[in-house]
Design a protein around this motif. Structure first.
Motif, PDB file in Angstrom:
ATOM      1  N   PRO A  30     -35.537  -5.071  22.942  1.00 32.46           N
ATOM      2  CA  PRO A  30     -34.508  -5.980  22.409  1.00 32.46           C
ATOM      3  C   PRO A  30     -34.356  -7.294  23.169  1.00 32.46           C
ATOM      4  CG  PRO A  30     -33.625  -3.749  22.844  1.00 32.46           C
ATOM      5  CD  PRO A  30     -34.939  -3.872  23.540  1.00 32.46           C
ATOM      6  N   THR A  31     -35.115  -7.515  24.237  1.00 28.48           N
ATOM      7  CA  THR A  31     -34.881  -8.697  25.072  1.00 28.48           C
ATOM      8  C   THR A  31     -35.566  -9.950  24.523  1.00 28.48           C
ATOM      9  OG1 THR A  31     -36.744  -8.044  26.472  1.00 28.48           O
ATOM     10  CG2 THR A  31     -34.535  -7.364  27.194  1.00 28.48           C
ATOM     11  N   PRO A  32     -35.062 -11.127  24.902  1.00 27.71           N
ATOM     12  CA  PRO A  32     -35.577 -12.389  24.330  1.00 27.71           C
ATOM     13  C   PRO A  32     -37.043 -12.686  24.637  1.00 27.71           C
ATOM     14  CG  PRO A  32     -33.431 -12.731  25.382  1.00 27.71           C
ATOM     15  CD  PRO A  32     -33.867 -11.352  25.751  1.00 27.71           C
ATOM     16  N   SER A  65     -26.541  -4.146  27.746  1.00 20.93           N
ATOM     17  CA  SER A  65     -26.795  -5.571  27.983  1.00 20.93           C
ATOM     18  C   SER A  65     -25.879  -5.952  29.135  1.00 20.93           C
ATOM     19  CB  SER A  65     -26.486  -6.369  26.718  1.00 20.93           C
ATOM     20  OG  SER A  65     -26.723  -7.745  26.919  1.00 20.93           O
ATOM     21  N   LYS A  93     -27.473 -12.293  27.179  1.00 24.14           N
ATOM     22  CA  LYS A  93     -27.224 -11.093  26.372  1.00 24.14           C
ATOM     23  C   LYS A  93     -28.300 -10.817  25.332  1.00 24.14           C
ATOM     24  CE  LYS A  93     -23.296  -9.904  28.139  1.00 24.14           C
ATOM     25  NZ  LYS A  93     -23.131  -8.564  28.714  1.00 24.14           N
ATOM     26  N   TRP A  94     -28.318  -9.560  24.930  1.00 24.23           N
ATOM     27  CA  TRP A  94     -29.148  -9.141  23.792  1.00 24.23           C
ATOM     28  C   TRP A  94     -28.445  -7.990  23.073  1.00 24.23           C
ATOM     29  CZ3 TRP A  94     -31.053  -8.922  28.898  1.00 24.23           C
ATOM     30  CH2 TRP A  94     -30.909  -7.677  29.523  1.00 24.23           C
ATOM     31  N   TYR A 133     -23.459  -7.525  20.846  1.00 22.33           N
ATOM     32  CA  TYR A 133     -24.398  -7.193  21.923  1.00 22.33           C
ATOM     33  C   TYR A 133     -24.244  -5.712  22.273  1.00 22.33           C
ATOM     34  CZ  TYR A 133     -24.142 -12.290  22.608  1.00 22.33           C
ATOM     35  OH  TYR A 133     -24.155 -13.644  22.416  1.00 22.33           O
ATOM     36  N   PRO A 140     -29.773 -16.460  23.499  1.00 27.28           N
ATOM     37  CA  PRO A 140     -29.427 -15.499  24.562  1.00 27.28           C
ATOM     38  C   PRO A 140     -28.424 -16.007  25.602  1.00 27.28           C
ATOM     39  CG  PRO A 140     -31.803 -15.574  24.204  1.00 27.28           C
ATOM     40  CD  PRO A 140     -31.220 -16.710  23.418  1.00 27.28           C
ATOM     41  N   TRP A 195     -34.991 -15.387  19.084  1.00 29.12           N
ATOM     42  CA  TRP A 195     -33.651 -14.912  18.742  1.00 29.12           C
ATOM     43  C   TRP A 195     -33.581 -14.716  17.230  1.00 29.12           C
ATOM     44  CZ3 TRP A 195     -34.358 -19.708  21.246  1.00 29.12           C
ATOM     45  CH2 TRP A 195     -34.419 -20.802  20.379  1.00 29.12           C
ATOM     46  N   TYR A 249     -36.607 -11.736  13.757  1.00 27.89           N
ATOM     47  CA  TYR A 249     -36.229 -13.051  14.296  1.00 27.89           C
ATOM     48  C   TYR A 249     -36.112 -14.040  13.147  1.00 27.89           C
ATOM     49  CZ  TYR A 249     -38.193 -10.924  18.563  1.00 27.89           C
ATOM     50  OH  TYR A 249     -38.485 -10.094  19.611  1.00 27.89           O
TER      51      TYR A 249
END
Lengths: 305, 305
Positions: free
Chosen positions: A75-77, A103, A109-110, A128, B77, B110, B128
């Protein structure tokens, strides 16, 4: 069960110094071609995808250092950067999925991979993940989200070699651990889980094929004494069997300072020190001197799954 | 309409050198307390929230430089860091919402604020936003997502002073612009939109209360000649009326290099140059020498809404 944990403290409390041995373990060494008393070690970097700094430092620590395994937070950017590295190194990378239900950083955040309206118990008021691990999550929603994370990995072209759990969130309750093992069974992937949290019934249902004998990860107390001392002692005193050393490698730069603001533990300076040790000549020489054999989850998966 | 735009080229094509004047404009100057022929300027930094580097460079360019307005990308994010800055400066910040329908960088992504299963036309195979602006989006889904972005801002405690559109995606078609204006009307917020894209019918329906006379933003061609030359000439030749100067301020560090990989235009070096000029003594002296009056969207909102 404890309802709320501060970020990161859980993993530490749970893992430090825990030493367990399953009767079946001798088969792992022999199946990997080593004598039963060999010192087998996975040097595993958590948190791929969390930041550009974490990614590029970990790639370097794999390419030229002693890190030989890592896990990716879907789930991270920055996850695509980690996936692209894996695709560029299809045979040699050992990337599992660091399954995410939290998160934890203040300003960065994610949220879930699945549609947020399907997983209301997993998210905060802004969509989040919650800041800390929770034991009151809806288990159906947890299962949906974990599946979504695994499916997203495959859809992106990443074939994970194993599963583990970010901040130990999936070891919060027996029921969460059961969901975690169910996901491993569904996708036929090794799951990192602690033996002592597995009931006889769960073991009989999910029969994990691999159990880690020793797990090491640095605590705030060890960090205050000095990471080099902790890691040197760990390698010098490594027990025979399969050991897992969980670390976090990143460069201590502006991005990490921003991410880790108000949270020095497991923060930017800490991660830089992990990077420094596991890209050092000292580390490589110690591994050789102590006759430690680095093994990967990929090797374990290929031998046992 | 053109179906697919390369990231960033659209804004440039659309905005550069466009000069229009609405009959009602004299009232803006007088309502802000200036003569009708005053040179009013908003120096506006886009893309808050996109990265830690973009955030901290923009905060510095506002606190100690000449930037006096900015807009925040709610789906990014690092948005909480921008919101927290706004909360710490409740009266003085001039933060609008940079409404987002794209996720344009290669390895850093994102997605929508709304539940992804509610906005299928807005997302790619991995959930995304699409890489480029699109003219084939479902308008109901666009409206849902834009509302979600505005509502998220209020829920986080940010009261936006205006709305604008990231990469000009909402100026792709008349219908998209109509949704954009509808959102402005619903939340009683000034909307930055180009006069020439507004039909008589749309104007009569949504009657935007403010129109920018001149809009400036640096193009790749201008950048190759030198940003300092472009910005100096822009300020020296600024026309009377309300002008908007769109810039992007960030530090050229590892995070930005990772984010902007394979895309030098509007990239890390570019954003550092914008930062350098708009925190320089040269810029401040030019503004004074040319008798340019900096005004904010907040002032416009308070005077006209």
């Amino acid at each position: 069960m404890i309802q709320y944990f501060k970020p990161f403290t859980f993993l530490c409390l749970l893992f430090l110094g825990i030493n367990f041995r399953a009767a079946s373990q001798e088969t792992i060494a022999s199946k990997l071609g080593y004598p039963a008393d060999a010192k087998l070690l996975i040097i595993h970097a958590d948190d791929l995808g969390v930041s550009h700094s974490e990614n590029i430092a970990t790639f370097e620590a794999i390419d030229n250092g002693s890190v030989n395994s890592a896990s990716v937070m879907m789930p991270t950017p920055w996850v695509l950067e980690a996936v692209n590295y894996a695709k560029a190194n299809p045979e040699t990378h050992d990337f599992g999925l660091h399954l995410v239900l939290s998160s934890e950083w203040k300003n960065y955040k994610w949220g879930p991979v699945s549609s947020t309206d399907k997983v209301p118990s997993l998210i905060d008021e802004h969509g989040y993940f919650h800041e800390a691990c929770r034991s009151d999550l809806n288990l159906k929603e947890v299962e949906l989200e974990l599946k979504a994370q695994v499916e997203r990995a495959y859809a992106m072209g990443l074939e994970p070699t194993h599963l583990d759990t970010h901040m130990g969130c999936l070891a919060q309750t027996t029921r969460l651990t059961e969901v975690y093992l169910k996901i491993g069974q569904k996708y036929n992937l090794p799951v990192f889980v602690l033996d002592e949290f597995l009931s006889k019934e769960i073991k009989e249902t999910y029969h994990p094929k691999v159990l880690v004998d020793q797990l090491y990860t640095i605590s705030p107390e060890d960090y205050s004494i000095g990471p080099e001392t902790y890691y040197t002692n760990t390698l010098k005193n490594l027990m025979p069997g399969l050991s897992l050393l969980l670390i976090h490698t990143a460069y201590d730069n502006e991005e990490m300072k921003g991410m880790n603001v108000d949270h020095p533990e497991w923060g930017n300076a800490w991660r830089q020190k992990d990077y420094d040790f596991f890209t050092s000549k000292t580390c490589k020489e110690l591994l050789e001197k102590e006759n430690i054999k680095l093994v990967t989850w990929r090797q374990i998966k290929e031998a046992l799954y």
